[in-house]
Motif scaffolding. Structure first.
Motif, mmCIF file in Angstrom:
data_model
loop_
_atom_site.group_PDB
_atom_site.id
_atom_site.type_symbol
_atom_site.label_atom_id
_atom_site.label_comp_id
_atom_site.label_asym_id
_atom_site.label_seq_id
_atom_site.Cartn_x
_atom_site.Cartn_y
_atom_site.Cartn_z
ATOM 1 N N GLY A 124 5.471 -1.399 -2.540
ATOM 2 C CA GLY A 124 5.495 -0.166 -1.747
ATOM 3 C C GLY A 124 4.880 1.011 -2.491
ATOM 4 O O GLY A 124 4.159 1.818 -1.901
ATOM 5 N N ARG A 125 5.165 1.099 -3.789
ATOM 6 C CA ARG A 125 4.585 2.189 -4.596
ATOM 7 C C ARG A 125 3.071 2.046 -4.685
ATOM 8 O O ARG A 125 2.337 3.037 -4.593
ATOM 9 C CB ARG A 125 5.189 2.195 -5.998
ATOM 10 N N VAL A 126 2.596 0.815 -4.871
ATOM 11 C CA VAL A 126 1.157 0.569 -4.964
ATOM 12 C C VAL A 126 0.492 0.922 -3.635
ATOM 13 O O VAL A 126 -0.532 1.604 -3.597
ATOM 14 C CB VAL A 126 0.864 -0.909 -5.342
ATOM 15 N N MET A 127 1.099 0.473 -2.547
ATOM 16 C CA MET A 127 0.568 0.751 -1.218
ATOM 17 C C MET A 127 0.535 2.258 -0.964
ATOM 18 O O MET A 127 -0.451 2.785 -0.423
ATOM 19 C CB MET A 127 1.463 0.063 -0.198
ATOM 20 N N GLY A 128 1.573 2.972 -1.359
ATOM 21 C CA GLY A 128 1.629 4.428 -1.197
ATOM 22 C C GLY A 128 0.511 5.115 -1.964
ATOM 23 O O GLY A 128 -0.115 6.051 -1.463
ATOM 24 N N ALA A 129 0.263 4.644 -3.195
ATOM 25 C CA ALA A 129 -0.807 5.222 -4.010
ATOM 26 C C ALA A 129 -2.164 4.997 -3.347
ATOM 27 O O ALA A 129 -3.007 5.905 -3.296
ATOM 28 C CB ALA A 129 -0.793 4.617 -5.412
ATOM 29 N N LEU A 130 -2.363 3.808 -2.814
ATOM 30 C CA LEU A 130 -3.633 3.507 -2.147
ATOM 31 C C LEU A 130 -3.797 4.347 -0.877
ATOM 32 O O LEU A 130 -4.873 4.881 -0.619
ATOM 33 C CB LEU A 130 -3.717 2.016 -1.797
ATOM 34 N N LYS A 131 -2.724 4.467 -0.109
ATOM 35 C CA LYS A 131 -2.806 5.230 1.143
ATOM 36 C C LYS A 131 -3.075 6.706 0.879
ATOM 37 O O LYS A 131 -3.767 7.359 1.650
ATOM 38 C CB LYS A 131 -1.529 5.061 1.971
ATOM 39 N N SER A 132 -2.548 7.225 -0.217
ATOM 40 C CA SER A 132 -2.778 8.648 -0.505
ATOM 41 C C SER A 132 -4.231 8.920 -0.879
ATOM 42 O O SER A 132 -4.742 10.007 -0.637
ATOM 43 C CB SER A 132 -1.839 9.127 -1.615
#
Length: 154
Positions: A124-132
């Motif tokens: 989830g943290r990785v996905m959040g970083a990518l989405k930002s």
């Protein structure tokens, strides 16, 4: 609000040129953005939706039309599929350039390193970083399994 302005300018140009199909798609984009603005105001955000949310709206619109075009093609309705594909072209004019496979791979590696992710629980943290950083530039549905395989393998 640059994206909104670009859509509005394109809308006015389409009106002047009497480009009915393009105008119709641009109006759909505007309506989707306004719907989200109203929803945001209901949540107390008086400015409405931001640039990243507008990109997400456009991305969702493209995905919906891709799915519809696929269904129409399977059903033998090529005319309707072509209309959906035409709408996709108009919507994609406002999206940033899509990253190629190598760029997506590099972005995933960087996001995993940045977040210090070392297990599937960190996905989830990785996905959040990518989405930002990459909203509208990659298909997050396709990136998910790639992240998962790296975190499980690593």
């Amino acid at each position: 609000m640059e994206l909104r302005n670009r859509v509005n300018v394109a809308l006015k140009e389409a009106m002047k040129e009497r480009a009915a199909d393009r105008l119709s798609t641009l109006r759909l984009i505007n309506a989707a953005i306004k719907d989200k603005d109203i929803e945001a105001r209901g949540e107390g955000r008086e400015d409405g939706v931001g640039e990243a949310e507008v990109l997400a709206i456009l991305g969702k619109m493209v995905k919906q039309r891709q799915e519809s075009a696929r269904v129409y093609e399977e059903g033998g309705r090529i005319d309707l599929a072509e209309r959906e594909l035409g709408e996709i072209k108009v919507i994609e004019e406002f999206l940033p350039r899509q990253l190629n496979e190598a760029e997506v791979d590099r972005a995933v590696k960087e996001a995993i390193a940045e977040t210090g992710a070392d297990s599937i629980r960190d996905m989830g943290r990785v996905m959040g970083a990518l989405k930002s950083k990459y909203t509208g530039q990659m298909d997050f549905g396709a990136v998910g399994p790639q992240i998962k395989s790296r975190l499980c393998a690593g």
